[in-house]
Design an enzyme around this catalytic site. Structure first.
Site, PDB file in Angstrom:
ATOM      1  NE  ARG A   1     -95.918  74.037  30.310  1.00  0.00           N
ATOM      2  CZ  ARG A   1     -94.595  73.922  30.333  1.00  0.00           C
ATOM      3  NH1 ARG A   1     -93.658  74.891  30.697  1.00  0.00           N
ATOM      4  NH2 ARG A   1     -94.342  72.768  30.465  1.00  0.00           N
TER       5      ARG A   1
ATOM      6  CG  ASP B   1     -97.454  75.592  20.973  1.00  0.00           C
ATOM      7  OD1 ASP B   1     -96.467  75.881  21.499  1.00  0.00           O
ATOM      8  OD2 ASP B   1     -97.281  74.310  20.584  1.00  0.00           O
TER       9      ASP B   1
ATOM     10  NE  ARG C   1     -99.255  73.123  15.575  1.00  0.00           N
ATOM     11  CZ  ARG C   1     -98.385  74.081  15.719  1.00  0.00           C
ATOM     12  NH1 ARG C   1     -98.465  74.618  16.795  1.00  0.00           N
ATOM     13  NH2 ARG C   1     -97.789  74.800  14.604  1.00  0.00           N
TER      14      ARG C   1
END
Lengths: 275, 275
Positions: A71, A73, A221
Site C-alpha cells: 500500500r 503512500d 524512506r
C-alpha cells in the site's frame, strides 16, 4: 442465499468459489494520488479506487474489490506493483481484455496494468508475496530536475556514496527497525529482515535499492533520509548502527520525500506474470 | 554613442566587445512549450523566451538575447541543449550564480541550466557546434506509459529491431535528405551527413540514437516515423533506401510525434562545459 454470501466472512487470503481471481502487474505515477488505499472521504483519488472502479465498469457494474502487495503512500510511484481482483465467475475475459479494459477505464490517469493473469483462488497478491523491492532515487546535482520533476529527490550537496554504502551495511539482516518505522505504523512486530540495501552512483543519480520480505511503514524512506545524512557528511556511517540499536524513531534521520520512491517489484513462489 | 551600438549590425557569430558571453547547458521538458523559439504572439511560452526573460531579470533589466545550437520543436525535450547569452560586460557574476540565478527566475517551469560557463566572444552556441545528438525513444508495449507519459512514443505492436537497424544503415552517410525534411524546412541545402543512426532494444523501449553535424527540420522524427513502419513489418528495410533516393517527402514515412524526441548533446571543438 447466493453462493457468494459466506465468502464475506472469509479471510482475505482465498477467493470464494464463485469468483475468478485476476492478478495484475501495475505501473503508476503517484503524484496527485492520496496513495494506494481508497479513502472514505469522497473526492480523494487513490490508485485502489481507480483500479476498482475500472474493474466495476469492466464487469458491468459488479462491486469488485482488490488486495495489493504494497500500500504505497501518497506521491510514491510503482513500476512493478501487484494486486489481485475478484471478478464474478460468469464474467469470462481474456488476459488481454482485462489489461486493455482496465487501462481504458483508468484513462487519462497515469496508472496502467502492464499484465493481467488469472490465478488460483488460493493465490493472494499480499499474503503470497515473499519479497518486495523498492528503488529510491536521488538526483544529486545543483540544478533542480526538469525532465524528472516529481520522480526523484533533489539533493544539491554532492553525496559521499562510499559512506552511504558503509552505513547501509549496518542495516542489512534481521533487526528491530523501530527507529526506522513511522510512529503510526500498525505492524504487530517491528522486526524485519532486510535482504538488500545497495547504494550506487549512476551519473547524476544516487540510487538506493532495497529488498525484504516486507517493510514497515515509511521504512525505506526513513532509511533513505538517514543515509542522506551520511552522504552529506553530517553523520558518520557508524551512527546508523547506533540509531538502529536505539529502537527509537527519534534516533534516526528524517523521512525522505515520497517522490524519490518507487515500488519496483514483488516476488512470489508462483509468479503469475512469468508464464 | 555607446560602444555597443555598432554591434547591432554585426553577424550573430561574434559578441561585441562590450558584452560578456555565457554558454549554458540546459535540460527541459518540452511539453507545454511552443518549442525553443520565441514567438511574436504573446501568451505562447517558449524555452528561449523563458531563458531570455530570466537573463533580463538576472542582469537587472538588460535586454539579453540568446542563440541556441538546436531550435527544438514544440513538445521536444532536451537533456543537453546548448545556448549562449550576451550579458553586459559590467555585470560580473560567477558561473554558479549565473546557473542558480537563471534557474531561480525560470521556476517553476521544467527548464533548467545545468552548467553556465563564460566563453570567448568568438565562441557561438550555433555556429561553433560541430555535432548534434538526438535520442528518439519508443515505449513498445501494450499498456500506455504511466511513468513517462509525454516523454516517449507509445507503439503497441512489437517492433522488429533487427529490421529497423538494417533500414537505418541505408540512411547513414552523406545524402540528399529531401524525403526526410519538413516541407517547411528553410535550410538552403537538403544534403546532410548522418554520422550515426543506431537502433537498439532496452527492455520495453526501442531507442534510436542519431548524430550529425546538423539536421534538417523534422529529420530525426521523419526517420523515426519511417523506421517504425519497418519495425511493424509494413515496410521492407530496403524501401527506406528507395524513399531516400526519391528525394520527395511523400516517399518516406510519417513524422513521429515530438514527445519521443530529446536533444541529448551538442559537440564543440572547444567544449566550454568540459573545463
Amino acid at each position: 442465499m447466493p453462493d457468494s454470501t459466506p465468502a464475506l466472512s472469509r479471510p482475505d487470503d482465498a477467493a470464494p468459489p464463485s469468483v475468478c481471481r485476476w492478478a495484475v502487474l501495475m505501473e503508476y505515477d503517484g503524484r496527485g494520488f492520496v496513495g494506494w488505499q481508497r479513502q472514505k472521504t469522497t473526492g480523494l483519488l487513490s490508485i485502489q479506487g481507480l483500479l476498482e472502479d475500472a474493474a466495476t465498469r469492466l464487469t458491468n457494474g459488479h462491486d469488485v474489490r482488490s488486495i495489493t502487495a504494497g500500500r504505497t503512500d501518497a506521491g510514491v510511484h510503482a513500476s512493478g506493483q501487484v494486486a489481485h481482483l475478484d471478478f464474478p465467475a460468469d464474467v469470462t475475459l481474456s488476459s488481454a481484455t482485462v489489461r486493455d479494459g482496465l487501462n481504458f477505464y483508468m484513462k487519462p490517469h497515469p496508472v496502467v496494468v502492464l499484465m493481467a493473469r488469472p490465478v488460483l483462488p488460493q493465490w493472494n497478491a499480499r499474503f503470497s508475496a515473499i519479497s518486495r523491492a523498492y528503488r529510491y532515487r536521488i538526483l544529486n546535482r545543483a540544478a533542480r530536475p526538469a525532465l524528472e520533476d516529481g520522480q526523484v529527490w533533489h539533493v544539491r550537496a554532492p553525496l559521499d556514496v562510499d559512506g552511504m554504502r558503509q552505513a547501509a551495511a549496518h542495516l542489512l539482516g534481521r533487526h528491530d527497525f523501530t527507529s526506522f518505522r513511522a510512529t503510526a505504523c500498525q505492524a504487530r512486530s517491528p522486526v524485519r529482515t532486510l535482504d538488500r540495501l545497495d547504494v550506487k552512483r549512476e551519473g547524476e543519480y544516487v540510487v538506493i535499492e532495497a529488498a525484504a520480505r516486507s517493510f514497515l511503514h515509511h521504512q525505506v524512506r526513513n532509511m533513505a533520509g538517514t543515509l542522506k545524512l551520511v552522504g552529506e557528511g553530517r553523520w558518520e556511517p557508524a551512527q546508523v548502527a547506533h540509531a538502529l540499536a536505539a529502537c527509537d524513531r527519534r534516533a534516526a534521520g528524517p523521512t525522505a520525500p515520497p517522490e524519490g520512491l518507487c515500488l519496483t517489484g514483488v516476488g512470489y513462489a508462483e509468479n503469475p506474470f512469468s508464464r
